[in-house]
Motif scaffolding. Sequence first.
Motif, PDB file in Angstrom:
ATOM      1  N   ILE A 144      36.267  33.864  52.478  1.00 53.08           N
ATOM      2  CA  ILE A 144      37.075  34.781  52.185  1.00 53.08           C
ATOM      3  C   ILE A 144      36.429  34.491  50.035  1.00 53.08           C
ATOM      4  O   ILE A 144      37.127  33.143  49.360  1.00 53.08           O
ATOM      5  CB  ILE A 144      38.522  34.113  51.805  1.00 53.08           C
ATOM      6  CG1 ILE A 144      38.927  33.946  53.010  1.00 53.08           C
ATOM      7  CG2 ILE A 144      39.338  35.206  51.603  1.00 53.08           C
ATOM      8  CD1 ILE A 144      38.954  35.468  53.816  1.00 53.08           C
ATOM      9  N   PHE A 145      36.111  35.450  49.367  1.00 56.05           N
ATOM     10  CA  PHE A 145      35.535  35.762  48.300  1.00 56.05           C
ATOM     11  C   PHE A 145      36.657  37.370  47.645  1.00 56.05           C
ATOM     12  O   PHE A 145      36.733  38.034  47.629  1.00 56.05           O
ATOM     13  CB  PHE A 145      34.219  36.607  48.511  1.00 56.05           C
ATOM     14  CG  PHE A 145      33.362  36.467  46.882  1.00 56.05           C
ATOM     15  CD1 PHE A 145      32.770  35.269  46.532  1.00 56.05           C
ATOM     16  CD2 PHE A 145      33.737  37.276  46.467  1.00 56.05           C
ATOM     17  CE1 PHE A 145      32.102  34.671  45.141  1.00 56.05           C
ATOM     18  CE2 PHE A 145      32.557  37.374  45.147  1.00 56.05           C
ATOM     19  CZ  PHE A 145      31.803  36.117  44.269  1.00 56.05           C
ATOM     20  N   GLN A 146      37.593  37.007  47.408  1.00 53.45           N
ATOM     21  CA  GLN A 146      38.860  37.061  45.893  1.00 53.45           C
ATOM     22  C   GLN A 146      38.888  37.124  44.893  1.00 53.45           C
ATOM     23  O   GLN A 146      39.114  35.828  44.499  1.00 53.45           O
ATOM     24  CB  GLN A 146      40.086  37.030  46.354  1.00 53.45           C
ATOM     25  CG  GLN A 146      40.181  37.863  47.955  1.00 53.45           C
ATOM     26  CD  GLN A 146      41.256  37.090  48.543  1.00 53.45           C
ATOM     27  OE1 GLN A 146      42.226  37.057  47.251  1.00 53.45           O
ATOM     28  NE2 GLN A 146      41.962  37.602  50.122  1.00 53.45           N
ATOM     29  N   LEU A 147      38.220  37.849  43.616  1.00 49.03           N
ATOM     30  CA  LEU A 147      37.968  37.967  42.512  1.00 49.03           C
ATOM     31  C   LEU A 147      38.429  39.414  41.474  1.00 49.03           C
ATOM     32  O   LEU A 147      38.217  39.328  40.981  1.00 49.03           O
ATOM     33  CB  LEU A 147      36.444  37.268  41.647  1.00 49.03           C
ATOM     34  CG  LEU A 147      35.534  36.510  42.522  1.00 49.03           C
ATOM     35  CD1 LEU A 147      34.406  36.882  41.827  1.00 49.03           C
ATOM     36  CD2 LEU A 147      36.147  35.319  42.442  1.00 49.03           C
ATOM     37  N   ALA A 148      39.519  39.501  42.467  1.00 46.77           N
ATOM     38  CA  ALA A 148      40.094  41.045  41.937  1.00 46.77           C
ATOM     39  C   ALA A 148      40.736  40.633  40.583  1.00 46.77           C
ATOM     40  O   ALA A 148      41.421  39.637  40.250  1.00 46.77           O
ATOM     41  CB  ALA A 148      40.900  41.570  43.098  1.00 46.77           C
ATOM     42  N   TYR A 149      41.267  42.102  39.743  1.00 50.62           N
ATOM     43  CA  TYR A 149      42.141  42.006  39.184  1.00 50.62           C
ATOM     44  C   TYR A 149      41.906  40.803  37.830  1.00 50.62           C
ATOM     45  O   TYR A 149      42.560  39.979  37.277  1.00 50.62           O
ATOM     46  CB  TYR A 149      44.137  41.660  39.295  1.00 50.62           C
ATOM     47  CG  TYR A 149      44.777  42.649  39.902  1.00 50.62           C
ATOM     48  CD1 TYR A 149      45.183  44.054  39.687  1.00 50.62           C
ATOM     49  CD2 TYR A 149      44.343  42.365  41.059  1.00 50.62           C
ATOM     50  CE1 TYR A 149      45.042  44.798  39.963  1.00 50.62           C
ATOM     51  CE2 TYR A 149      45.592  43.521  42.348  1.00 50.62           C
ATOM     52  CZ  TYR A 149      45.533  44.777  41.093  1.00 50.62           C
ATOM     53  OH  TYR A 149      46.586  45.776  41.657  1.00 50.62           O
ATOM     54  N   ASN A 150      40.208  41.041  37.323  1.00 49.65           N
ATOM     55  CA  ASN A 150      39.608  40.410  36.201  1.00 49.65           C
ATOM     56  C   ASN A 150      39.224  41.669  35.269  1.00 49.65           C
ATOM     57  O   ASN A 150      40.052  42.913  35.705  1.00 49.65           O
ATOM     58  CB  ASN A 150      39.430  39.328  37.010  1.00 49.65           C
ATOM     59  CG  ASN A 150      39.953  37.886  37.490  1.00 49.65           C
ATOM     60  OD1 ASN A 150      40.354  37.433  36.317  1.00 49.65           O
ATOM     61  ND2 ASN A 150      39.779  37.583  38.215  1.00 49.65           N
ATOM     62  N   ASN A 151      38.513  40.948  34.679  1.00 52.75           N
ATOM     63  CA  ASN A 151      37.085  41.839  33.744  1.00 52.75           C
ATOM     64  C   ASN A 151      36.214  41.270  33.926  1.00 52.75           C
ATOM     65  O   ASN A 151      35.370  41.591  32.972  1.00 52.75           O
ATOM     66  CB  ASN A 151      37.459  41.609  32.215  1.00 52.75           C
ATOM     67  CG  ASN A 151      37.091  43.204  31.360  1.00 52.75           C
ATOM     68  OD1 ASN A 151      36.928  43.635  32.103  1.00 52.75           O
ATOM     69  ND2 ASN A 151      37.298  42.408  29.846  1.00 52.75           N
ATOM     70  N   LEU A 152      35.826  41.122  35.318  1.00 56.01           N
ATOM     71  CA  LEU A 152      34.958  40.121  35.334  1.00 56.01           C
ATOM     72  C   LEU A 152      33.165  42.060  35.485  1.00 56.01           C
ATOM     73  O   LEU A 152      33.269  43.036  35.823  1.00 56.01           O
ATOM     74  CB  LEU A 152      34.572  39.608  37.153  1.00 56.01           C
ATOM     75  CG  LEU A 152      34.926  39.163  36.774  1.00 56.01           C
ATOM     76  CD1 LEU A 152      35.488  38.263  38.109  1.00 56.01           C
ATOM     77  CD2 LEU A 152      34.594  37.588  36.085  1.00 56.01           C
ATOM     78  N   GLN A 153      32.133  41.283  35.112  1.00 56.42           N
ATOM     79  CA  GLN A 153      31.439  42.286  34.510  1.00 56.42           C
ATOM     80  C   GLN A 153      29.513  42.365  35.347  1.00 56.42           C
ATOM     81  O   GLN A 153      29.843  41.789  36.224  1.00 56.42           O
ATOM     82  CB  GLN A 153      31.161  42.870  33.197  1.00 56.42           C
ATOM     83  CG  GLN A 153      32.106  42.826  32.311  1.00 56.42           C
ATOM     84  CD  GLN A 153      31.418  42.488  30.910  1.00 56.42           C
ATOM     85  OE1 GLN A 153      30.591  41.980  30.263  1.00 56.42           O
ATOM     86  NE2 GLN A 153      32.321  42.940  30.024  1.00 56.42           N
ATOM     87  N   GLY A 154      29.363  43.179  35.577  1.00 58.32           N
ATOM     88  CA  GLY A 154      27.791  42.541  36.241  1.00 58.32           C
ATOM     89  C   GLY A 154      27.570  43.861  37.449  1.00 58.32           C
ATOM     90  O   GLY A 154      28.901  44.377  37.457  1.00 58.32           O
ATOM     91  N   SER A 155      26.680  43.592  38.215  1.00 58.78           N
ATOM     92  CA  SER A 155      27.213  43.599  39.932  1.00 58.78           C
ATOM     93  C   SER A 155      27.178  43.355  41.043  1.00 58.78           C
ATOM     94  O   SER A 155      26.665  42.098  40.725  1.00 58.78           O
ATOM     95  CB  SER A 155      25.799  44.917  39.765  1.00 58.78           C
ATOM     96  OG  SER A 155      24.865  44.341  39.842  1.00 58.78           O
TER      97      SER A 155
END
Length: 1013
Positions: free
Chosen positions: A247-258
């Motif tokens: 489970i890889f959940q990093l939603a609703y942030n301001n993360l950048q890159g690709s």
Amino acid sequence: MGASSFIFLILNLHIVCSLSLPAPTKSESNETDLLALISFKSLVSGDPLNVLSSWNTSVHHCQWPGVGCGGRNPDRVTSLVLNSSHLSGQISSALSNLTFLDELSLSDNQFTGTIPEELGKLTNLRSIDLSYNPLGGYIPSTLGNCTKLVNINLKWNNLQGTIPYSLGLCKDLVYLVLTSNSLVGNIPPNFGNLTSLLLFRLDVNNLTGSIPSSLGQLHVLRTICVNDNYLSGEIPRSLYNISSMEIFQLAYNNLQGSLPSDIGVSMPNLVDLLVFANQLEGQIPESISNCSYLESIETASNKFTGPIPSNLGSLQSLKIFAVSNNLLEAKTTKDWEFMDQLRNCTQMEALDLAYNQLQGMMPISIGNLSTNLYFFSMRENEISGSIPSVIGNLVGLTRIQLDSMLLSGPIPQEIGNLWKLELIDLSNNSISGEIPSIFTNLTRMSRLFLQNNELEGNIPEQMSHMQSLESMNLSYNKFVGNIPKEIMFHSLTIAIDLSHNYLSGLLPLEITKLKNIQTIILSNNNLSSEIPSTIDGCEVLQALHLDGNMFDGSLPSSFGNMRSLQVLDLSHNSFSGELPDSMDHMKLQYLNISFNNFEGELPKGGVFQNITAIDVRGNPDLCGGIPQMKLQRCVIYPQTHKSNYQRIITIVFCTIGAFACMCMAICFFACQYCRRTHDNAKSSYDIQFEHKRVSYDDILKATDGFSLANLVGRGAFGTVYKATMNLETPTIVAVKVLDLQKQAGSKTFLTECKALRNIRHRNLVKVLSSCSSIDHNGTDFKALIFEFMPNGSLETWLHPTACTARAFEALSLTQRMDIAIDVATALDYLHHHGTMPIVHCDLKPSNVLLDGEMIARVGDFGLAKFLVPQDSMVSHSATSTGIRGTIGYIPPEYGMGAQASVQGDLYSYGILLLEIFTGVSPTDEQFVDGMSLPKLVEMSFPEKVMEIIDHQLFLINGQKPTGNCAREVDDIHQCLLTVIQSGLMCSKELPSERMDIHDVVKELNSAKEKLLG
């Protein structure tokens, strides 16, 4: 050995044995645990289930409910588990005396206060679960002393502060869950030492900073969830090397890159990939097809580009594929291959491709998608052509969203096969034909949106089978005939909108069936006759729009029974008679009865007390009301002599009428002579006002001799003063004194008089009177008297340097949306709905005024032009080749001699719209060497649109909002994309490429709906 010696030996042995007996220590330990539990109970203030009622000394405390003892010390308390017991109160610090406590679980209760720091003394504690309580305060740093902890679960509380660095010392931690609190600060970097961690959840907090790269050391980690925070920076490459990740959940942030191209190789066990609502870019890696266990891919609301991988068909467990609101493309047949491959994903349940750059026809292969698919959205793309009939194969669908595209052709009959459908949105397309009769099969439908299309024919009576319908919008189509009584469903509880069609006939009596509906909109049709008295059956109705029809007769007295009604628009009909007495007892917040034939006395209570919330124009026989309404006084006749008075009035009016005809004939000939000799004394375009004309002396007195203290502002052709004038009652007004020393001053007065005489709209500045006279020096004097706008001009709300009369206060996002819509609505009226199209020619922030309710009013018509038909002999046309307007807002074609046009106004509006939302003036000093406001915005659109937006519009009372607002990011972003795109489309250099103002109004209203949800 002697007897005495033996006795002495026995006594000594007894003393030694007595000193070494464990019984007293054991008793003390039992007493300590007992007292700790009693202390815990004493702070429990609520126990509705009587869980602790048996906690008394008649039973050993190890047998109390929720208390567990055991292990090598059978009388010592090792667990306290009271989950879901509805307990309230505070957690006692005395629990720290339960030194053998292994598990503390008090989840799903109502404990308040803080987590006791003393719990850090429980060095044997392995699990602490205080989730689902309203606990506040901080996470005690002393928990780091409990080094045997395996589980920490504090989710769904009100915890604040930072995450203690000391928790990184609990190296045996397997589960760390701090979800849904108000934690701030960074993720401690030493959490990379928790090498046994399987579950790591910090989602729904206010964490900032970047994700520590040290977390890549958690090689056994299966779940990481930090959704809904304010994390920034790039996702550490080390995280992608955790091959055990599921489970890889990093939603609703301001993360950048690709996302790395090898993500499918390095994380082969992924089940859920949730990275939506960030700033990620690049392409969706094709290697993702190696994650054979994947069930969910959600990358929506990022900046992903390029085509969608064509090898998704290998993900046979895939259930959710949501990539909406990106920059994904599909321009060729090859780009659409992913849709062909998705037929292999037989478990697919949701497919969301909305808000991208997909083009061309909708692929026929959609008919091969999984029959488990319940959600299907392609809205807001550039897809054209007709809806394929094979969509009827997707029998599991409950929601279809195909709105705001370029679709045409009829609605396929096969949609009637989708009997599970609950929502269908085909709005904002060019779909034609009739509503298929087979829609009657859709008995589960609750939302039906078909507005803004080219549908025609009658509204099918067979829709009566859709008995689950809660909201229906068929507006802006070409429907004809009567409103079928059969569609008055009991289930309609949200809204029915049939406006802007060609419907005729009566309003059905069955409208009383809509007992629980909130909004009814029937505006701009050809409906006629009276409103049925049964309308009061709509018991919870909040908004009723019947404007722009042919209704007549008087309002039913039952209107007053609709106690929930807040908005009522009856304007532009033929209603007559007196308003029901009960209307002033209603909860109305806005009432528009303008342009009807109402008569009699206007009530003075309720909404009738608020002059800004009521519009009664165009009803010449209304009288009374509050003084600010400036209506004529009511004449009351005795009831017993009413008929005599009526006969007398008839005779008097006939006599006056005959006399008036004679006077008019005499005046006509006299005026012909006077016009030749006194042309400068009085303009033929003076406005016909209900109020008395004012004199120079009136204005001189009202402005205190044109005192600087009353000066509001100066314009190109005049000066504006604040004044108090007694038109009918003392009223604060704005007096615009024309500068007749300038050549265009007198012409400006004539133009403005003619324009204002012919227009009336809530978003135009209302003119009250005029003055054409001479001053005390014998010089010509001309002035216009307007409603005073207490909040000044829009310019003073956009630019601090223009705001001198008060402390600068920035407009919020919603205020700017309302103002933009108000100005667009005013232009729409000027261009399309007046007696003759009017071009404003000088639209800019200083000519947009704000009333007491912050409603925008367009003013200053000194440069306005009237558009006349080509064969008209009228001399006032838009053929002037002079440059009209203000630098920065003048359309390019005017500089090359083009005539004034509605497209010119559109350019000025586009510049104004961009200025409202960027806060940058088109004459800013940065615009040199060919650079302009539209070019500046276009360079950042759409990828970096948030970087050019005026960040003051996100402030509330000058402060950035606190709390968790991340879920609103997508709605705000979508709203601003629509607004900025509209501004760019309006400010195109070629007039033929600019939007029509009518479409602008639609787009902005749609954007506002997205913003407000």
